[in-house]
Design an enzyme around this catalytic site. Structure first.
Site, PDB file in Angstrom:
ATOM      1  N   HIS A  17       0.535  -1.458   0.314  1.00 52.46           N
ATOM      2  CA  HIS A  17      -0.059  -0.375   0.033  1.00 52.46           C
ATOM      3  C   HIS A  17       0.588   1.190   0.113  1.00 52.46           C
ATOM      4  CE1 HIS A  17      -3.965   2.650   1.203  1.00 52.46           C
ATOM      5  NE2 HIS A  17      -2.738   3.348   1.057  1.00 52.46           N
ATOM      6  N   HIS A  19       1.600   5.184  -2.076  1.00 53.84           N
ATOM      7  CA  HIS A  19       1.092   5.876  -2.425  1.00 53.84           C
ATOM      8  C   HIS A  19       2.479   7.064  -3.239  1.00 53.84           C
ATOM      9  CE1 HIS A  19      -2.590   6.376  -1.184  1.00 53.84           C
ATOM     10  NE2 HIS A  19      -1.772   5.813   0.183  1.00 53.84           N
ATOM     11  N   LYS A 103      -9.086  -0.331  -5.895  1.00 54.35           N
ATOM     12  CA  LYS A 103      -9.534   0.279  -4.419  1.00 54.35           C
ATOM     13  C   LYS A 103     -10.481   1.321  -3.968  1.00 54.35           C
ATOM     14  CE  LYS A 103      -7.729   2.560  -0.606  1.00 54.35           C
ATOM     15  NZ  LYS A 103      -6.430   2.688   0.109  1.00 54.35           N
ATOM     16  N   HIS A 140     -10.078   1.323   1.771  1.00 57.63           N
ATOM     17  CA  HIS A 140     -10.303   2.235   2.802  1.00 57.63           C
ATOM     18  C   HIS A 140     -11.338   2.437   4.162  1.00 57.63           C
ATOM     19  CE1 HIS A 140      -8.488   6.066   4.477  1.00 57.63           C
ATOM     20  NE2 HIS A 140      -9.333   6.382   5.114  1.00 57.63           N
ATOM     21  N   HIS A 178      -3.743  -0.795   6.079  1.00 54.47           N
ATOM     22  CA  HIS A 178      -3.880  -0.017   6.720  1.00 54.47           C
ATOM     23  C   HIS A 178      -5.053   0.063   8.510  1.00 54.47           C
ATOM     24  CE1 HIS A 178      -6.545   2.471   4.767  1.00 54.47           C
ATOM     25  NE2 HIS A 178      -5.851   3.605   3.851  1.00 54.47           N
ATOM     26  N   ASP A 251       1.157   2.433   3.613  1.00 54.94           N
ATOM     27  CA  ASP A 251       0.699   3.618   3.553  1.00 54.94           C
ATOM     28  C   ASP A 251       1.307   4.597   3.350  1.00 54.94           C
ATOM     29  OD1 ASP A 251      -1.825   5.742   3.028  1.00 54.94           O
ATOM     30  OD2 ASP A 251      -2.337   5.201   4.935  1.00 54.94           O
TER      31      ASP A 251
HETATM   32  C1  NCD Z   1      -3.556   8.881   2.271  1.00 49.31           C
HETATM   33  C2  NCD Z   1      -2.890  10.265   1.071  1.00 49.31           C
HETATM   34  O1  NCD Z   1      -2.404  11.112   1.383  1.00 49.31           O
HETATM   35  O2  NCD Z   1      -3.364   9.848  -0.184  1.00 49.31           O
HETATM   36  N1  NCD Z   1      -3.187   9.586   3.249  1.00 49.31           N
HETATM   37  C3  NCD Z   1      -3.363   9.106   4.832  1.00 49.31           C
HETATM   38  O3  NCD Z   1      -3.434   9.615   5.810  1.00 49.31           O
HETATM   39  N2  NCD Z   1      -3.233   7.672   4.916  1.00 49.31           N
HETATM   40  C4  NCD Z   1      -4.428   8.435   1.758  1.00 49.31           C
HETATM   41  C5  NCD Z   1      -4.655   7.295   2.325  1.00 49.31           C
HETATM   42  O4  NCD Z   1      -4.833   6.653   1.707  1.00 49.31           O
HETATM   43  O5  NCD Z   1      -6.430   7.579   3.284  1.00 49.31           O
HETATM   44 ZN    ZN Z   2      -3.120   5.264   1.544  1.00 47.37          ZN
END
Ligand code: NCD
Ligand code: ZN
Length: 360
Positions: A17, A19, A103, A140, A178, A251
């Site tokens: 997971h 970003h 997702k 999520h 998460h 995450d």
């Molecule tokens: C994530 C993001 O910034 O894209 N933020 C987070 O707090 N984890 C989005 C997410 O996974 O909820």
């Molecule tokens: Zn995330």
């Protein structure tokens, strides 16, 4: 796995997971993850979100182009579910090997989720199709109603969304991402083999007090928000338990420093620079370093039915001080553990040849 008092060598891990963003932030973030992880499930919450096969292929190309030459890294792409998403587009992407999973962001749950799903009943045909073709659904897991206390939104999701979904789609593979609560640990343990969960490095280390330690701490703010201490204890127990339903997903979610240090700071913790070191700290504290390899490198591919990586990475028991910020060009991000001195340092990933030598 080989261990000695100084080092821990494990099979190369994956991040289930992640970003990576786009543009200048992607340029900063891509190789930071690829130094430690061979593959990653890349979140599709760009603006606009990744909802088509073409968009996912283009994003995958941008990620690969952001890496230095010779870096072995496989981005595993995901489709962002919306109320209107076409089941054929999802299935085509999965069959072509472009999409690894879908997702589901409940609309409004987190960063860039406004185009997300307003009611799971609207995407029944998509879930049906995913179940048929064996495509995993990544959740999520928070309800979005403002009537529900933010610290209770994950627990409410289990009851109101996840339990009915699992009974309506009993063969659908689902990853509850998460997780942050005792309730989720229990729910995942009790469910059948189609349900697994990822656990972040930061939820193993911080509880909700971290948000208010001596003042408001925007860099400890993420979604789902960290909960009470006893929830963190349950997450740590799950992570080191050796139960294959729990595996690594950072995450890691970079935001510009000024966007976090703001009157309305963004949610997200950038753990990628020291992700493996942070997990190692926790596993070491739990006396469970021997469980790290399976959690980081085996349980994920087993759930996704992908091959194990063949290379290795060594964690050295050497101190390192984490920088206060990670900066490239105009982009500056405060990493998880900023300014702390950690007892571990991850070395370079090695390729398969060295792996077989290391194991010989
Ligand atoms: C994530 C993001 O910034 O894209 N933020 C987070 O707090 N984890 C989005 C997410 O996974 O909820
Ligand atoms: Zn995330």
């Amino acid at each position: 796995m080989t261990a000695n008092p100084a080092n821990l060598t494990i099979r190369e891990p994956d991040d289930w997971h992640l970003h990576l963003r786009d543009d200048a932030m992607l340029a900063l973030a891509a190789d930071i993850t690829a130094r430690q992880f061979a593959r990653a499930i890349v979140m599709p919450n760009l603006v606009p979100p990744v909802t088509t096969v073409d968009a996912a292929e283009a994003y995958r190309d941008r990620i690969l182009a952001a890496l230095p030459p010779g870096r072995r890294f496989t981005p595993l792409m995901t489709a962002y579910l919306t109320d209107e998403i076409d089941p054929d587009e999802i299935a085509t992407g999965f069959t072509k090997g472009v999409f690894t999973a879908c997702k589901l962001y409940p609309a409004g749950a987190t960063t860039n989720s406004s185009a997300g799903v307003t009611d799971v009943r609207k995407i029944g045909p998509v879930l049906e199709r995913m179940q048929t073709i064996g495509m995993p659904l990544l959740l999520h897991g928070e309800v979005t109603s403002s009537d529900i206390d933010i610290f209770d939104r994950e627990a409410a999701f289990l009851e109101t969304v996840l339990a009915p979904m699992l009974s309506d789609f009993p063969a659908l593979k689902v990853v509850l991402e998460h997780i942050t609560t005792t309730d989720s640990v229990q729910f995942v343990q009790d469910a059948g083999p189609t349900l697994a969960a990822t656990i972040t490095a930061h939820h193993l280390r911080i509880d909700r007090n971290a948000l208010f330690e001596g003042g408001l701490r925007p860099h400890a703010y993420c979604l789902p928000v960290a909960k009470r201490r006893h929830h963190r204890t349950a997450l740590r127990q799950a992570a080191v338990s050796g139960n294959p339903k729990f595996f690594l997903g950072t995450d890691s979610a970079p935001h510009q420093k000024q966007d976090k240090e703001s009157a309305c700071g963004c949610a997200g913790i950038f753990s990628a620079p020291v992700a493996l070191e942070s997990y190692a700290l926790t596993f070491d504290e739990e006396g469970a370093l021997d469980k790290l390899e399976a959690f980081a490198s085996e349980f994920g591919p087993r759930f996704y039915e992908l091959p194990f990586n063949e290379g290795t990475i060594t964690l050295h028991r050497e101190t390192q001080t984490v920088p206060e910020t990670v900066t490239q060009g105009d982009v500056s991000v405060v990493p998880f553990h900023a300014g702390e001195t950690l007892a571990w340092r991850a070395g370079e990933r090695t390729d398969d040849v060295q792996m077989s030598q290391a194991r010989a």
